[in-house]
Design an enzyme around this catalytic site. Sequence first.
Site, PDB file in Angstrom:
ATOM      1  N   TYR A 141       0.865  -1.182   0.000  1.00 47.21           N
ATOM      2  CA  TYR A 141       0.000   0.000   0.000  1.00 47.21           C
ATOM      3  C   TYR A 141       0.904   1.234   0.000  1.00 47.21           C
ATOM      4  O   TYR A 141       1.818   1.340   0.812  1.00 47.21           O
ATOM      5  CB  TYR A 141      -0.908   0.028   1.230  1.00 47.21           C
ATOM      6  CG  TYR A 141      -1.718   1.302   1.332  1.00 47.21           C
ATOM      7  CD1 TYR A 141      -2.902   1.449   0.617  1.00 47.21           C
ATOM      8  CD2 TYR A 141      -1.275   2.370   2.106  1.00 47.21           C
ATOM      9  CE1 TYR A 141      -3.635   2.629   0.687  1.00 47.21           C
ATOM     10  CE2 TYR A 141      -1.997   3.545   2.178  1.00 47.21           C
ATOM     11  CZ  TYR A 141      -3.169   3.674   1.470  1.00 47.21           C
ATOM     12  OH  TYR A 141      -3.889   4.839   1.531  1.00 47.21           O
ATOM     13  N   ASP A 242       9.405   3.104   0.901  1.00 42.64           N
ATOM     14  CA  ASP A 242       8.296   3.867   1.449  1.00 42.64           C
ATOM     15  C   ASP A 242       8.236   3.617   2.952  1.00 42.64           C
ATOM     16  O   ASP A 242       7.717   2.603   3.411  1.00 42.64           O
ATOM     17  CB  ASP A 242       6.999   3.421   0.763  1.00 42.64           C
ATOM     18  CG  ASP A 242       5.755   4.101   1.320  1.00 42.64           C
ATOM     19  OD1 ASP A 242       5.870   4.822   2.332  1.00 42.64           O
ATOM     20  OD2 ASP A 242       4.666   3.891   0.753  1.00 42.64           O
ATOM     21  N   LYS A 271       3.656  10.815   7.880  1.00 36.74           N
ATOM     22  CA  LYS A 271       2.934  10.435   9.084  1.00 36.74           C
ATOM     23  C   LYS A 271       3.544  11.030  10.363  1.00 36.74           C
ATOM     24  O   LYS A 271       3.169  12.108  10.788  1.00 36.74           O
ATOM     25  CB  LYS A 271       2.805   8.914   9.189  1.00 36.74           C
ATOM     26  CG  LYS A 271       1.788   8.324   8.216  1.00 36.74           C
ATOM     27  CD  LYS A 271       1.435   6.906   8.571  1.00 36.74           C
ATOM     28  CE  LYS A 271       0.458   6.281   7.577  1.00 36.74           C
ATOM     29  NZ  LYS A 271      -0.872   6.878   7.581  1.00 36.74           N
TER      30      LYS A 271
END
Length: 426
Positions: A141, A242, A271
């Site tokens: 994802y 990532d 984040k």
Amino acid sequence: MDLAFDRQHIWHPYTSTLTPLTCYPVSHSQGVYLYLEDETALVDGMSSWWSAIHGYNHPELNQAAHDQINKMSHVMFGGITHQPAIDVCKKLLAIAPNNLQHVFLADSGSVAVEVSLKMALQYWHAKGESRSKFLTLRHGYHGDTFAAMSVTDPDNSMHNLYKGFLPQHIFAQSPQGGFWQPWDESDIDDFREKIAQHHSQLAAVILEPIVQGAGGMRIYHPEFLRRVRQLCDEYNLLLILDEIATGFGRTGKLFACEHAEVQPDILCLGKALTGGYMTLSATLTTKKVADTVCGGEAGCFMHGPTFMGNPLACAVASASLDIIASGKWKQQVQQIESFFAKELVKFEAFEQVKQVRYLGAIGVIETHHSVNMEIIQALFVELGVWIRPFGRLIYIMPPYISQPEHLNKLLTAIKSALNTPECFNQ
């Protein structure tokens, strides 16, 4: 709080306007607690989607925000610079893998991924090659924007309805061996075959190191990542990692790639960068990649978000990185992992549970049946915790400051849910 208006007009993430789910009115937060409008205190097991690593209402982050907003909340980054951006980039380069020398600041994790993909495409364009494909993993994802969706598993994710609209990339089988299991050499076979077959078309390899997040909360063996790095080197390919979900200590290492002792060519962060205060992301790369991109036809990197380098976000991120630099996170995350190693594994005995896995401050319970979100969420709130499962996954990523009593409350609530058949779709 006008919840009727919210229910009728406000579209929340991954919800239906036809059958909107219950939303719980949060009035304030402190430490590891979210407080509802009626003063109900909920132990937060999600760190607000993995970002609020230091907890809520942190005095040092609050002070950084207050100090900066009195000076300048935003200014365009084109042709202008400012101290908060310089500070946060200096601190990022000081802790990131030491081959990375250039920082591109952006708005969100998805945009950081978009930036990384564009860097790789421009890199090969500058070298006179047209390479339009990316190699990635099943169950991955990388975000909700279009390029990020295109490297997210098209069959095992929430994005499968966009098949046909998105560019088609190459997906290798994700590793099956868990982090704590012995390495199985066959785990790399499919990836090796895909890279050998398609390497001349590939702009880069992109994957989540060690932990595949929203695609399944899978935690794989570090040797797989080492082999991927070796194959990228063998075929002269860029490796994009990532670390939007895993960066800044979540896995027990500052960056998950450290478990495998590898360095990426491009690194995506987001984040937890601001400690969960506001949106900010960064894409870091090597001097070779940056100079090659800028030596091409365009003469620069062709991307520039309006809120790139937002001073307010940079100031808070800089303060968050100072907290990280103090080193307390290491002991905090180790304490959480030790708790999971002792207590979370007991959940394997439950009939509803298929598998339990953990690493650092990540705990995952995979069940045989998908959850009934409305029922299980109500139960968790009744029991004084905030946990947001999805599909067949009940997982927690608590703030690093969580103590054993907080973790115990989270697991006790999960135990109650596992003993409540109505919480699951049979």
